[in-house]
Motif scaffolding. Structure first.
Motif, short mmCIF file in Angstrom:
data_model
loop_
_atom_site.label_atom_id
_atom_site.label_comp_id
_atom_site.label_asym_id
_atom_site.label_seq_id
_atom_site.Cartn_x
_atom_site.Cartn_y
_atom_site.Cartn_z
N THR A 26 0.81 -1.21 0.00
CA THR A 26 0.00 0.00 0.00
C THR A 26 0.84 1.27 0.00
OG1 THR A 26 -1.62 -1.31 1.22
CG2 THR A 26 -1.98 1.06 1.19
N LEU A 27 2.07 1.18 0.48
CA LEU A 27 2.99 2.32 0.43
C LEU A 27 4.17 2.05 -0.49
CD1 LEU A 27 4.11 5.05 1.30
CD2 LEU A 27 5.04 3.94 3.35
N LEU A 28 4.93 0.99 -0.22
CA LEU A 28 6.15 0.77 -1.00
C LEU A 28 5.84 0.39 -2.45
CD1 LEU A 28 8.54 -0.95 1.56
CD2 LEU A 28 8.45 1.44 0.83
N GLY A 29 4.69 -0.22 -2.70
CA GLY A 29 4.30 -0.49 -4.09
C GLY A 29 4.22 0.79 -4.90
N GLN A 30 3.71 1.86 -4.28
CA GLN A 30 3.60 3.15 -4.97
C GLN A 30 4.97 3.82 -5.07
OE1 GLN A 30 0.69 2.26 -5.44
NE2 GLN A 30 0.22 1.37 -3.46
N VAL A 31 5.83 3.58 -4.08
CA VAL A 31 7.20 4.09 -4.14
C VAL A 31 7.96 3.42 -5.28
CG1 VAL A 31 9.40 4.22 -2.89
CG2 VAL A 31 7.25 4.67 -1.67
N HIS A 32 7.83 2.11 -5.40
CA HIS A 32 8.48 1.39 -6.53
C HIS A 32 8.00 1.96 -7.86
CE1 HIS A 32 9.98 -1.27 -3.57
NE2 HIS A 32 9.00 -2.12 -3.53
N ALA A 33 6.69 2.23 -7.96
CA ALA A 33 6.14 2.76 -9.20
C ALA A 33 6.73 4.13 -9.53
CB ALA A 33 4.62 2.84 -9.10
N ALA A 34 6.80 5.00 -8.52
CA ALA A 34 7.35 6.34 -8.76
C ALA A 34 8.81 6.25 -9.19
CB ALA A 34 7.22 7.19 -7.49
N ARG A 35 9.57 5.39 -8.53
CA ARG A 35 10.99 5.25 -8.88
C ARG A 35 11.17 4.78 -10.32
NH1 ARG A 35 14.89 5.38 -5.38
NH2 ARG A 35 13.69 4.63 -3.60
N ALA A 36 10.27 3.90 -10.76
CA ALA A 36 10.39 3.33 -12.09
C ALA A 36 9.87 4.25 -13.19
CB ALA A 36 9.65 1.99 -12.15
N VAL A 37 8.77 4.98 -12.91
CA VAL A 37 8.13 5.74 -13.99
C VAL A 37 8.59 7.19 -14.07
CG1 VAL A 37 6.05 6.60 -12.78
CG2 VAL A 37 5.92 5.96 -15.21
N LEU A 38 9.09 7.76 -12.97
CA LEU A 38 9.48 9.17 -13.02
C LEU A 38 10.56 9.47 -14.06
CD1 LEU A 38 9.27 10.42 -9.32
CD2 LEU A 38 7.99 11.27 -11.30
N PRO A 39 11.57 8.61 -14.25
CA PRO A 39 12.53 8.89 -15.33
C PRO A 39 11.88 8.98 -16.71
CG PRO A 39 13.43 7.23 -13.85
CD PRO A 39 11.99 7.44 -13.45
N VAL A 40 10.82 8.17 -16.92
CA VAL A 40 10.09 8.22 -18.19
C VAL A 40 9.36 9.55 -18.32
CG1 VAL A 40 8.22 7.16 -19.53
CG2 VAL A 40 9.84 5.71 -18.29
N LEU A 41 8.67 9.96 -17.26
CA LEU A 41 7.93 11.23 -17.30
C LEU A 41 8.88 12.41 -17.45
CD1 LEU A 41 5.16 10.67 -14.59
CD2 LEU A 41 5.25 9.88 -16.96
N ARG A 42 10.03 12.32 -16.78
CA ARG A 42 11.03 13.40 -16.88
C ARG A 42 11.54 13.50 -18.32
NH1 ARG A 42 13.88 16.66 -13.61
NH2 ARG A 42 13.05 15.78 -11.67
N ALA A 43 11.82 12.38 -18.96
CA ALA A 43 12.30 12.38 -20.35
C ALA A 43 11.24 12.92 -21.30
CB ALA A 43 12.72 10.97 -20.75
N GLN A 44 9.97 12.58 -21.03
CA GLN A 44 8.87 13.08 -21.85
C GLN A 44 8.61 14.57 -21.60
OE1 GLN A 44 6.21 8.94 -21.67
NE2 GLN A 44 5.52 10.73 -20.55
N GLY A 45 8.89 15.01 -20.37
CA GLY A 45 8.57 16.37 -19.97
C GLY A 45 7.12 16.57 -19.60
N ARG A 46 6.37 15.46 -19.48
CA ARG A 46 4.95 15.57 -19.14
C ARG A 46 4.44 14.23 -18.65
NH1 ARG A 46 2.51 18.39 -22.50
NH2 ARG A 46 0.42 17.68 -21.96
N GLY A 47 3.32 14.27 -17.92
CA GLY A 47 2.68 13.06 -17.42
C GLY A 47 2.08 13.31 -16.05
N VAL A 48 1.21 12.40 -15.64
CA VAL A 48 0.50 12.54 -14.36
C VAL A 48 0.57 11.23 -13.60
CG1 VAL A 48 -1.68 13.13 -13.22
CG2 VAL A 48 -1.12 14.17 -15.44
N ILE A 49 0.97 11.31 -12.33
CA ILE A 49 0.84 10.18 -11.41
C ILE A 49 -0.33 10.49 -10.49
CG2 ILE A 49 1.89 8.89 -9.50
CD1 ILE A 49 4.63 9.54 -10.70
N VAL A 50 -1.27 9.55 -10.39
CA VAL A 50 -2.39 9.69 -9.45
C VAL A 50 -2.25 8.60 -8.40
CG1 VAL A 50 -4.88 9.81 -9.13
CG2 VAL A 50 -3.87 10.57 -11.30
N ASN A 51 -1.97 9.00 -7.17
CA ASN A 51 -1.91 8.06 -6.06
C ASN A 51 -3.27 7.98 -5.40
OD1 ASN A 51 0.83 7.42 -6.33
ND2 ASN A 51 1.47 9.18 -5.10
N VAL A 52 -3.86 6.79 -5.43
CA VAL A 52 -5.12 6.59 -4.72
C VAL A 52 -4.77 6.36 -3.26
CG1 VAL A 52 -7.23 5.23 -4.53
CG2 VAL A 52 -6.21 5.64 -6.79
#
Length: 338
Positions: free
Chosen positions: A126-152
């Motif tokens: 419930t917490l670290l699963g979302q941390v793993h996701a942020a660590r993995a996807v943020l480099p992609v969003l940074r390279a794109q220069g755009r994107g949205v993460i929605v944490n439920v």
């Protein structure tokens, strides 16, 4: 792992370019409803959860609604699996526009009665699963220069109650983590991190919960439909907002907790005991904390349809709490002016 494609033309009236949306926790509850909602908009939905068989069912539901779908069975507690999920989404679709973290497991019972491995697993998912996701996807969003993460997240990321120590610890952590990411991403004005905080939602999470309280449990009324939470997720994905609370009574709980914490503490325990513990003994169970239960995965669990009397009782108690909070606040204002 394979794709499901919609061979029909997109529905008339869709005026946006289809997005690539990854949804974790897509097999049940809010995640499943959210996958449906994005599919109805013609988006490509990448479905991730532990239950491969259930994801195939969700994929068919999304295709019927007009979406394109990729199924990637994933346990979000495994950082390597989450990294592979990101790579698969980018390899298949070229980008990630929206990432929805909806994976969660839950346990119910006093902290002292909750096994350490159950507590840790709730945090891991419930917490670290979302941390793993942020660590993995943020480099992609940074390279794109755009994107949205929605944490439920949850209203339990702002308030507390007895019997949910692991879940509250995870959701308070997730709300804080989300806020820190926003601080650190100020250099990327088109990358957004949003928190959606539902209150009590009609999903199978109560059936799925680890339970060491000794009695069968039910959600604290009033209960909102998972589709309402899904609509909020879709809304903030299109128009990002830092924080969105779903449910009027839930807004009240946050307000009372913030303004009159002493009153909240007096009311919360009796309210939870009276309205969530049923007179039906159950043996201790780890629920779906350790492994999924595909047969019980669904969007809803039917709580709203059998809840009228309890909703009335719950609203009466909440109304009393609001009146008490208002009296306390008014007294403070009068004291200051005097």
């Amino acid at each position: 792992m394979h794709d499901h494609h919609d061979h029909h033309d997109q529905r008339a009236g869709r005026d946006h370019a289809p997005r690539v949306v990854v949804v974790t926790g897509a097999s049940s509850g809010i995640g499943r409803a959210t996958a449906h909602a994005f599919a109805e908009r013609g988006d490509t939905v990448v479905l991730a959860a532990r239950s491969a068989g259930t994801l195939e069912d969700v994929a068919r539901e999304c295709v019927e609604r007009g979406g394109r779908v990729t199924v990637v069975p994933t346990d979000v507690t495994d950082a390597g699996a989450v990294t592979a999920l990101v790579r698969r989404a980018v390899a298949d679709h070229g980008r990630v526009d929206v990432w929805v973290n909806a994976a969660a497991v839950w346990s119910y019972g006093r902290f002292e009665d909750t096994p350490d491995e159950v507590f840790r697993r709730v945090l891991d998912t419930t917490l670290l699963g979302q941390v793993h996701a942020a660590r993995a996807v943020l480099p992609v969003l940074r390279a794109q220069g755009r994107g949205v993460i929605v944490n439920v997240a949850s209203v339990y990321g702002l308030v507390s109650a007895p019997y949910v120590s692991a879940y509250v610890a995870a959701k308070w952590g997730l709300v804080g983590f989300t806020e820190v990411l926003r601080h650190e991403l100020r250099d990327l004005p088109d990358v957004h991190v949003c928190a959606v905080l539902p209150g009590t939602v009609d999903t199978p999470i109560y059936r799925h919960a680890a339970n060491v309280v000794g009695r069968r449990i039910r959600p604290l009324p009033p209960v909102v439909a998972p589709e309402r939470v899904a609509a909020a997720v879709v809304r903030v994905a299109g128009r990002p907002r830092a924080r969105t609370v779903v449910g009027r009574a839930q807004h009240v709980a946050v307000w009372v907790h913030a303004l009159t914490p002493g009153l909240y503490e007096r009311v919360a325990g009796p309210l939870v005991d009276r309205l969530t513990l049923l007179d039906e003994p159950v043996a201790p169970t780890t629920g779906t904390v350790e492994r999924p239960d595909p047969g019980s995965n669904a969007v809803r669990d039917g709580w709203r349809s059998r809840d009228a009397a309890r909703v009335g009782a719950g609203l009466a108690v909440v109304g009393g709490a609001v009146a008490g909070a208002a009296a306390v606040v008014l007294r403070r204002v009068v004291d200051r002016r005097g």
